[in-house]
Design an enzyme around this catalytic site. Structure first.
Site, short mmCIF file in Angstrom:
data_model
loop_
_atom_site.label_atom_id
_atom_site.label_comp_id
_atom_site.label_asym_id
_atom_site.label_seq_id
_atom_site.Cartn_x
_atom_site.Cartn_y
_atom_site.Cartn_z
N ARG A 174 0.84 -1.20 0.00
CA ARG A 174 0.00 0.00 0.00
C ARG A 174 0.87 1.26 0.00
O ARG A 174 0.58 2.22 -0.70
CB ARG A 174 -0.96 0.01 1.19
CG ARG A 174 -2.06 -1.04 1.10
CD ARG A 174 -3.06 -0.91 2.24
NE ARG A 174 -3.89 0.27 2.11
CZ ARG A 174 -4.72 0.71 3.06
NH1 ARG A 174 -4.79 0.07 4.21
NH2 ARG A 174 -5.46 1.78 2.86
N CYS A 232 -1.38 5.71 9.22
CA CYS A 232 -1.69 4.42 8.61
C CYS A 232 -2.80 4.65 7.60
O CYS A 232 -2.79 5.65 6.90
CB CYS A 232 -2.06 3.40 9.68
SG CYS A 232 -3.48 3.88 10.70
#
Length: 281
Positions: A174, A232
């Site tokens: 990611r 995050c």
């Protein structure tokens, strides 16, 4: 002071009749059945914590998927959990503290002391053959005082201007922008360093020893006195990274909006690749 408690220490507290508030944060991204898992078996006395309803508020997309609850709302939640001033609170999940750390961080942000993560979560409790309770449990309302600000936070502007080390706690793919299952743009904040939270844990999902974590973060550029911030996907697992940093002896700020907020703001640049050498926006 350690932020971790192991199963033997928790069992000893319970057996000795020491007042302990137990919170069960059974939440995993993509699994909406956390409450059902709690009902089917939890540590006796534990109160269920709802990630979306109690550990987050709901705002605009540019605020992220899990904005912090308001101080007033969280104060009411904390009282509902039965926390009194001076209580010892132990928080667990069934995912290596990835979700429990959000409650741990919020309680610390609120100025509440004596808050611990159950190292390894529910798995070592089960492995020890200790009892599980079924059904819902509630607590007598507590009187703990919530005052936000005991831990540092930054917003999107703060992340853009961050002059220290900015850690990206998501999975490496990611960060690199190879996949993005949740948010509108793939990649990472320019200048951020990839630091997946999974690397904080041993195979049994307990935290690695402090010395190992210290070496891990040192390799990422963290040193005594470093200014560190963490993000995050939506501000949940970033709290796990902050817990690991504290175990290693470092303090860090949380960017609560995280990538879900940043990627919903079209004017924010996005970097991709392992070295962030491709920047768009």
């Amino acid at each position: 002071m350690s932020i971790l408690m192991n199963v033997a220490q928790l069992q000893e507290r319970i057996s000795a009749g020491k007042r302990t508030v137990l919170l069960d944060v059974r939440w995993v991204l993509g699994d909406p059945h956390g409450h059902d898992h709690y009902l089917s078996g939890h540590i006796p006395g534990a109160v269920f914590v709802d990630m979306d309803a109690q550990l987050a508020s709901h705002g605009r997309p540019e605020d992220g998927r899990h904005p912090l609850p308001t101080e007033a709302d969280f104060a009411q939640t904390v009282r509902t959990w039965g926390i009194n001033g001076g209580d010892t609170v132990v928080i667990y999940d069934d995912a290596g503290s990835a979700a429990a750390a959000r409650a741990w961080w919020l309680l610390g942000y609120s100025g509440i002391a004596n808050v611990y993560l159950l190292d390894g979560g529910l798995a070592p409790w089960r492995a020890a053959g200790l009892p599980l309770e079924q059904g819902e449990e509630t607590a007598e309302p507590g009187d703990a005082v919530v005052r936000y600000g005991a831990k540092e936070t930054i917003d999107s502007d703060g992340a853009a201007a961050w002059a220290g080390i900015l850690l990206d706690a998501r999975a490496g793919e990611r960060y690199r922008g190879e996949v993005e299952p949740m948010d509108p743009r793939a990649g990472h904040i320019p200048g951020a360093v990839s630091a997946p939270t999974t690397e904080n844990l041993a195979p049994d999902k307990t935290f690695l020893p402090a010395a190992w974590l210290g070496a891990r973060f040192a390799a990422l550029g963290v040193a005594p006195g470093s200014s560190v911030a963490v993000y995050c996907g939506s501000g949940v697992t970033a709290a796990h990274q902050i817990a690991a940093l504290e175990i290693a002896g470092f303090r860090a700020a949380l960017y609560p909006g995280s990538w879900s907020a940043w990627s919903n703001q079209p004017g924010r640049p996005v970097a991709t690749g392992a070295d962030g050498d491709r920047v768009e926006g």
